[in-house]
Structures are given as structure tokens and as C-alpha cells.
Design a protein around this motif. Structure first.
Motif, PDB file in Angstrom:
ATOM      1  N   GLY A  51      -7.186   3.139   2.216  1.00 51.73           N
ATOM      2  CA  GLY A  51      -6.691   4.177   1.312  1.00 51.73           C
ATOM      3  C   GLY A  51      -7.011   3.839  -0.130  1.00 51.73           C
ATOM      4  O   GLY A  51      -6.874   2.700  -0.570  1.00 51.73           O
ATOM      5  N   CYS A  99      -6.945  -0.197  -0.621  1.00 51.77           N
ATOM      6  CA  CYS A  99      -6.306  -1.090   0.341  1.00 51.77           C
ATOM      7  C   CYS A  99      -7.361  -1.632   1.300  1.00 51.77           C
ATOM      8  O   CYS A  99      -8.170  -0.874   1.833  1.00 51.77           O
ATOM      9  CB  CYS A  99      -5.225  -0.331   1.112  1.00 51.77           C
ATOM     10  N   CYS A 127      -6.013  -0.436   5.300  1.00 51.02           N
ATOM     11  CA  CYS A 127      -6.222   0.918   5.830  1.00 51.02           C
ATOM     12  C   CYS A 127      -7.376   1.657   5.155  1.00 51.02           C
ATOM     13  O   CYS A 127      -7.820   2.680   5.643  1.00 51.02           O
ATOM     14  CB  CYS A 127      -4.937   1.743   5.704  1.00 51.02           C
ATOM     15  N   HIS A 142      -5.621  -5.537  -2.236  1.00 53.02           N
ATOM     16  CA  HIS A 142      -6.201  -4.313  -2.785  1.00 53.02           C
ATOM     17  C   HIS A 142      -7.290  -4.713  -3.775  1.00 53.02           C
ATOM     18  O   HIS A 142      -7.127  -5.662  -4.533  1.00 53.02           O
ATOM     19  CB  HIS A 142      -5.152  -3.491  -3.538  1.00 53.02           C
ATOM     20  N   TRP A 159      -0.257   4.113   1.019  1.00 54.25           N
ATOM     21  CA  TRP A 159      -0.667   4.925   2.159  1.00 54.25           C
ATOM     22  C   TRP A 159      -0.073   4.418   3.462  1.00 54.25           C
ATOM     23  O   TRP A 159       0.527   5.172   4.220  1.00 54.25           O
ATOM     24  CB  TRP A 159      -2.192   4.944   2.280  1.00 54.25           C
ATOM     25  N   CYS A 160      -0.264   3.120   3.756  1.00 49.87           N
ATOM     26  CA  CYS A 160       0.180   2.589   5.056  1.00 49.87           C
ATOM     27  C   CYS A 160       1.476   1.795   4.965  1.00 49.87           C
ATOM     28  O   CYS A 160       2.084   1.509   5.988  1.00 49.87           O
ATOM     29  CB  CYS A 160      -0.917   1.737   5.689  1.00 49.87           C
ATOM     30  N   GLY A 161       1.909   1.409   3.766  1.00 51.61           N
ATOM     31  CA  GLY A 161       3.158   0.681   3.598  1.00 51.61           C
ATOM     32  C   GLY A 161       3.073  -0.804   3.900  1.00 51.61           C
ATOM     33  O   GLY A 161       4.083  -1.496   3.896  1.00 51.61           O
ATOM     34  N   ASN A 162       1.889  -1.325   4.156  1.00 53.57           N
ATOM     35  CA  ASN A 162       1.717  -2.749   4.462  1.00 53.57           C
ATOM     36  C   ASN A 162       1.444  -3.540   3.183  1.00 53.57           C
ATOM     37  O   ASN A 162       0.699  -3.076   2.316  1.00 53.57           O
ATOM     38  CB  ASN A 162       0.541  -2.959   5.421  1.00 53.57           C
ATOM     39  N   CYS A 187       0.833  -1.201   0.000  1.00 52.78           N
ATOM     40  CA  CYS A 187       0.000   0.000   0.000  1.00 52.78           C
ATOM     41  C   CYS A 187       0.871   1.256   0.000  1.00 52.78           C
ATOM     42  O   CYS A 187       1.850   1.350   0.737  1.00 52.78           O
ATOM     43  CB  CYS A 187      -0.908  -0.013   1.228  1.00 52.78           C
TER      44      CYS A 187
END
Length: 107
Positions: free
Chosen positions: A61, A56, A59, A29, A22-25, A20
Motif C-alpha cells: 500500500g 508498505c 502489503c 515502509h 492499509w493492512c494495520g501491520n 501501515c
């Protein structure tokens, strides 16, 4: 009296595993296609807007993407994430599957 307006349609095209923005996880998606159609007397006549986005599931996003990138993601999804058809596992370098090769510790 003429009644006209618009109606939106949301199509889920695929579920992809990506990192992602936005959150980097690394998470699932959803790839979505939003089509807005012109209506006349509540009858949808023709589409006048088409947008693609990924969202995502971790989160929430959402990021709008161009159609070319959506087509590329769909092609990767159809062929598997790394280009191999589904069902073929990715092997690590230097790994020998069981039953294919001898034991290096055995003489």
C-alpha cells in the motif's frame, strides 16, 4: 523541430518502521521522493513536480504525504525512532541493566 517532454526520477530517502494504514501491520515502509523534470532535446532542465510517498513493504500500500511530514519522518529517522541516537537501547520502566544495582532477593 523541437523535442520536449518530461522525465520522472524516483529517490528512496529512508526505510522506516511504522504501522501501515492499509493492512494495520507494523512493517518497514520506504519513504520515496518522485521528481518530474521538464526535458528539452532529452536533457532534463528543471523540476516542475515533486511528490513524497510512503509504501508498505508488507502489503504494498502506498500513501502520498506532504513535504512537511516527509521532512519530519526523515528527522525522526536520523535521530532514531524515539529521539535517541542509534545504538542506545530503550529501557523498560523498573528495569535495571545487569551489573548496575544490587539483587533485591539477596541480603
Amino acid at each position: 523541430m523541437i523535442i520536449f517532454g518530461t522525465k520522472g526520477y524516483l529517490h528512496q530517502l529512508a526505510i522506516l518502521t511504522m504501522v501501515c494504514g492499509w493492512c494495520g501491520n507494523p512493517a518497514a515502509h520506504t519513504l520515496r521522493k518522485r521528481v518530474t523534470k521538464f526535458t528539452l532535446f532529452f536533457v532534463p532542465l528543471f523540476p516542475f513536480s515533486t511528490k513524497f510517498a510512503t509504501q508498505c513493504t508488507f502489503c504494498g500500500g502506498e500513501q502520498q504525504i506532504p513535504q512537511e511530514q516527509a521532512d519530519q519522518l526523515l528527522a525522526q529517522h536520523a535521530a532514531g525512532q524515539d529521539g535517541r541516537p542509534y545504538g542506545q537501547a530503550q529501557q523498560q520502566p523498573g528495569f535495571t541493566p545487569p551489573g548496575q544495582g544490587g539483587n533485591p532477593y539477596q541480603r
